[in-house]
Every structure is written in structure tokens, then in C-alpha cells.
Scaffold this active site. Structure first.
Site, PDB file in Angstrom:
ATOM      1  N   LYS A 112       0.817  -1.207   0.000  1.00 42.94           N
ATOM      2  CA  LYS A 112       0.000   0.000   0.000  1.00 42.94           C
ATOM      3  C   LYS A 112       0.857   1.266   0.000  1.00 42.94           C
ATOM      4  CE  LYS A 112      -4.059  -2.204   0.838  1.00 42.94           C
ATOM      5  NZ  LYS A 112      -3.710  -3.607   1.095  1.00 42.94           N
TER       6      LYS A 112
HETATM    7  C1  PLP Z   1      -4.417  -4.751   0.771  1.00 46.71           C
HETATM    8  C2  PLP Z   1      -3.678  -6.024   0.808  1.00 46.71           C
HETATM    9  C3  PLP Z   1      -3.976  -7.074  -0.066  1.00 46.71           C
HETATM   10  C4  PLP Z   1      -5.146  -7.019  -1.018  1.00 46.71           C
HETATM   11  O1  PLP Z   1      -4.965  -6.037  -2.005  1.00 46.71           O
HETATM   12  P1  PLP Z   1      -6.199  -5.516  -2.856  1.00 46.71           P
HETATM   13  O2  PLP Z   1      -5.646  -4.436  -3.707  1.00 46.71           O
HETATM   14  O3  PLP Z   1      -7.192  -4.997  -1.856  1.00 46.71           O
HETATM   15  O4  PLP Z   1      -6.734  -6.654  -3.616  1.00 46.71           O
HETATM   16  C5  PLP Z   1      -3.175  -8.193  -0.027  1.00 46.71           C
HETATM   17  N1  PLP Z   1      -2.139  -8.303   0.842  1.00 46.71           N
HETATM   18  C6  PLP Z   1      -1.818  -7.310   1.690  1.00 46.71           C
HETATM   19  C7  PLP Z   1      -0.683  -7.494   2.629  1.00 46.71           C
HETATM   20  C8  PLP Z   1      -2.576  -6.134   1.710  1.00 46.71           C
HETATM   21  O5  PLP Z   1      -2.253  -5.155   2.555  1.00 46.71           O
END
Ligand code: PLP
Length: 461
Positions: A112
Site C-alpha cells: 500500500k
Molecule cells: C491490501 C492487501 C492485499 C489485497 O490487495 P487488494 O488491492 O485490496 O486486492 C493483499 N495483501 C496485503 C498485505 C494487503 O495489505
């Protein structure tokens, strides 16, 4: 470059407006009117370039005149300067044709950060130019919230409220949200699950009086700017494995469909991606949908990969919009049916989705077994989300290089890693005192009026 809503009736916006707005006023999500493409030669020229240079080349066609080239280069440089690895998104080889794309070297140890750090820079630049203030409200299953708080803490023109499901995030995730001391960041522990948090945020956006009053802005993965920033690492990874002269496949641990949708955009831009594989935990609505053509909700079950404990996958709407030939009215009808538990995707749209995405699912036992196996056989400690990814990727390995996205650092989910391997994954030194910092959090019910009152009271202080 203009952005249009997946439900067809909200006004088209510029990149800057779409980024600052988040959700469209008709309840839809913004997508580019036309996805720009890069030529074979332009992609080939990315070989050997820095992450920042590729980021500029990939994102520049999407931002219109929101920033000048010089400004945009500077924002990109600032966004990634705090990462703990010079390559930003390094590749690690697991097997002859299986690679791990490490996306956890940012300040909060999950992918993120790639989007949120850049969004923070872009919000600040756009708002300081206009002199405006905004209130960012976001829902999180853990990682979005910590990344948002880290990206926006201390910024003058922004208040940030993050709603997370009380008791359902890991201790590291919680502490990353509750320990920053800046007064413009507010962690709210909501009595409910992630879908309750996400629904409350959507309801706030649909309450236009409240939305305009607090100048609401969103940074959930419904924000186009987030998706865009994630397109970049598909290019850096594929090019270092021989694209555009060679095809590359990706497996993506998926919850809200944001990261995998970024891969879909990369493919539309001309990157030769063979398979795009959706990997889910036992909250498998996306896998079931791709298997059956029916998008039906079930209750959210807690798992050891909590950032994927989602049943209503917001960004899937963007894929549906394309599957329905960009018919916003058709998407709006299906989304209305979702309130009653689900919908059947039309034959033509389902066909398109089946051709575009592959999928698989990992149970809790399979996830734990994958963490153990990769530690024993490859010397790699995987976070549980990444373990879901490699488990699913294994059934799609072949002669095309497969890249599994490593979405978080194992130290962010130490309990799952320790249960599987007996090893406590250490936090990187810059975060070593996380467990000693005091926490600051407000516990609230999932009730919309209560949440709105808390937000109004805080921003007026
Ligand atoms: C947010 C997240 C996901 C999922 O990602 P999306 O874009 O919501 O599909 C998978 N793994 C981790 C560690 C995350 O923080």
C-alpha cells in the site's frame, strides 16, 4: 485525459478532480475514458532504468496537466525516497520460473505504501496550490490505514480518519495506526468487520450534505490515483524478466481487487502479461465468481491473512464496467442487486472476465503449509498474504515466468509466521521501538450518525 464513472451518470473529471474526489457522486468509481498505450519500443527502453524513471513514463500519460513534468518527477522522487531498498520493488527468484516481487520495503511494510506515499505527495501539492483543506476518511482491513496515516501525518491541509475493525487487525498494523502523535491523524476502532467500515465510508460519500460540509476525500483503493501508482511495478518486474520481448505472468493476493486491477491496466497499456491470477483466502467471492459467474456475498470469515478478509470487492466494479462494454447503467443495476446479496453476471460479461483473469484459493491450512514450505525449501519467510499467492501460483507455473506479488513483510504478521515456522520475523531496525510507543485510538460503533459526529467534532477542534 478525462475520467468517467462506472455508473455512467456522474460528470467526467480531470485527473486532479478524480484523485481528490475518490468515489463518484453516482456511487461509481472513476476510470480513464481511454487507457493510453505504450509502444513496444517505449517499454523496451525501460530496461535498466530506475523505478522512479519507469514510474514517470508509465503514469505521465494519465495525469493530464495536473502537474508539470518537473513537478511530477519531484513528487515521485519524494514518494519513494523513504523506502528501505534501492530498487524499491526488488525481484527474488524462488524457482526456475517463479519469482517474488517484494513490495514491502516502504515505511509501513506493505505494498500500500507504493500508492499511498505518492498520493500523499500529490494531495499536498494540489491542495497547497488551491489553498483548500480536505477530510480524508478511509476504511481499512489493516494495511491501507497504516499506509495512509504514515503518508498524511503532519500535512497541513488534511485531516485523516481511518476506520478499522476492532480486534481484527494485527498488532503491528494497529500500532502503526495508533502510535503517530500528529494531531491531524485519527484512528477509529469500529465495532464490526471490514465490510461494515467500508459501507460506512461509502454512506458518508453518498451523504452529499456531509460530504460537502467536511470536504470529504477518499484514499481507499477506489481512488484512481492508488490504482495508477500500482501499475508501475508490473512494468519494472516484467521488463527485468525480458518484457516486452517475452511474456510474463502475475499472481496477485487479492481482497479489494485494486492491485490485480492495476495489472489489468498494465496489460491494456501494452505490457505482454500472459496470466493474471487472482489469489484469495477462504473469503473467496472473487474465485467463486470467476468459477461460476455468480457474484454472491457470504459472511466474512477471519483468517491469518486479514488484509484479504473482504467479501465486497470494491474495485471489481471497474472490471465489470469493461466486461459490460462500459455500460454504466448495466453496472448500476448489478450493484443495486448486491444490496440483496448478489447478482448473476451476463453471459457475455462473464466470458470476458474468464478470458482476462485466472483464479485460485488457499485454505488456512494451505497458507500455513506454504509459509513452512518456502522457509524450508527456499529460505524465504513469507507473510500469510504472500503465502496465499505462492500457493495459488504453483498451479499455474509453466514455461512463462510467474511473478507472485509479496504484498507485506513477514514481520507485519508475526503470529502466522511463527505458528508456521517457529521463527519470529524481526521488524526492520527503523521500526524496532513500535511496541513501546503509546497508542491513541477512539472506539466507536459502526453507526453512520455516530461516526459522522465524531469526525465533525474532531475537525472543528
Ligand atoms: C491490501 C492487501 C492485499 C489485497 O490487495 P487488494 O488491492 O485490496 O486486492 C493483499 N495483501 C496485503 C498485505 C494487503 O495489505
Amino acid at each position: 485525459m478525462r475520467y468517467i464513472s462506472t455508473r455512467g451518470t456522474a460528470p467526467a473529471l480531470t485527473f486532479e478532480q478524480a484523485m481528490l474526489t475518490g468515489l463518484a457522486r453516482d456511487g461509481g468509481l472513476y476510470v480513464p475514458e481511454v487507457v493510453p498505450t505504450l509502444t513496444h519500443a517505449q517499454i523496451a527502453a525501460m530496461a535498466g532504468q530506475t523505478y522512479e524513471d519507469v514510474a514517470f513514463d508509465v503514469m505521465r500519460p494519465f495525469i493530464g496537466d495536473t502537474f508539470t513534468d518537473d513537478e511530477f518527477r519531484k513528487l515521485i522522487a519524494q514518494a519513494y525516497a523513504g523506502f528501505g531498498h534501492a530498487a524499491r520493488a526488488p525481484l527474488v527468484q524462488l524457482d526456475a520460473n517463479h519469482f517474488l516481487l517484494e513490495l514491502f520495503h516502504g515505511p509501513t511494510l506493505a505494498f500500500k505504501d507504493f500508492a499511498m506515499q505518492l498520493i500523499g505527495q500529490m494531495f499536498q501539492a494540489a491542495l497547497s496550490r488551491s489553498g483548500e483543506r480536505v477530510t480524508i476518511v478511509g476504511a481499512t482491513s489493516g494495511d491501507t490505514g497504516s499506509a495512509a496515516i504514515e503518508a498524511f501525518r503532519g500535512l497541513e491541509a488534511v485531516d485523516v480518519f481511518i476506520l478499522y475493525p476492532h480486534g481484527r487487525v494485527s498488532e503491528v498494523q494497529r500500532r502503526q495506526m495508533t502510535t503517530p502523535t500528529e494531531s491531524n491523524v485519527h484512528a477509529l476502532a469500529v465495532d464490526g468487520d471490514f465490510d461494515d467500515c467500508q459501507a460506512a465510508v461509502k454512506d458518508m460519500f453518498n451523504d452529499f450534505a456531509f460530504r460537502d460540509d467536511v470536504r470529504l476525500a477518499g484514499v481507499n483503493s477506489i481512488n484512481w490515483g492508488r490504482v495508477l501508482a500500482q501499475v508501475v511495478y508490473y512494468f519494472t518486474a516484467a521488463v527485468s524478466l525480458g518484457a516486452p520481448h517475452r511474456q510474463v505472468s502475475f499472481t496477485v493476493p487479492t481482497g479489494n481487487f485494486g492491485d490485480i486491477f492495476a495489472g489489468y491496466i498494465a496489460r491494456q497499456m501494452g505490457l505482454p502479461i500472459a496470466d493474471l491470477v487472482v489469489a484469495t483466502n477462504r473469503n473467496d467471492i472473487l474465485h467463486r465468481t470467476l468459477e461460476t459467474g455468480a457474484y454472491t456475498k457470504q459472511g466474512v470469515m477471519p483468517t491469518i491473512s486479514p488484509s484479504m478478509d473482504i467479501q465486497i470487492s470494491s474495485n471489481f466494479e471497474r472490471a465489470l464496467f469493461d466486461a459490460y462494454g462500459r455500460d454504466g447503467a448495466a453496472v448500476a443495476t448489478q450493484m443495486a442487486d448486491l444490496k440483496n446479496g448478489g447478482f448473476q453476471i451476463s453471459q457475455g460479461a462473464y466470458q470476458m472476465l474468464k478470458e482476462t483473469f485466472k483464479s485460485g484459493r488457499a485454505s488456512e491450512e494451505q497458507t500455513t503449509a506454504a509459509i513452512r514450505r518456502y522457509r524450508a525449501n527456499h529460505g524465504e519467510l513469507l507473510c500469510p498474504h504472500t503465502a496465499v499467492g505462492v500457493h495459488v501460483a504453483e498451479s499455474y507455473l509453466g514455461t512463462t515466468p510467474m511473478v507472485t506479488l509479496a504484498t507485506a513483510h513477514p514481520a507485519k504478521f508475526p503470529d502466522a509466521v511463527k505458528d508456521a515456522t517457529g521463527i519470529t520475523a524481526p521488524l526492520p531496525p527503523r521500526m524496532a521501538d513500535l511496541y513501546d510507543r503509546p497508542e491513541r485510538v477512539t472506539r466507536v460503533s459502526a453507526d453512520l450518525a455516530t461516526l459522522q459526529a465524531v469526525i465533525k467534532e474532531r475537525i472543528n477542534q
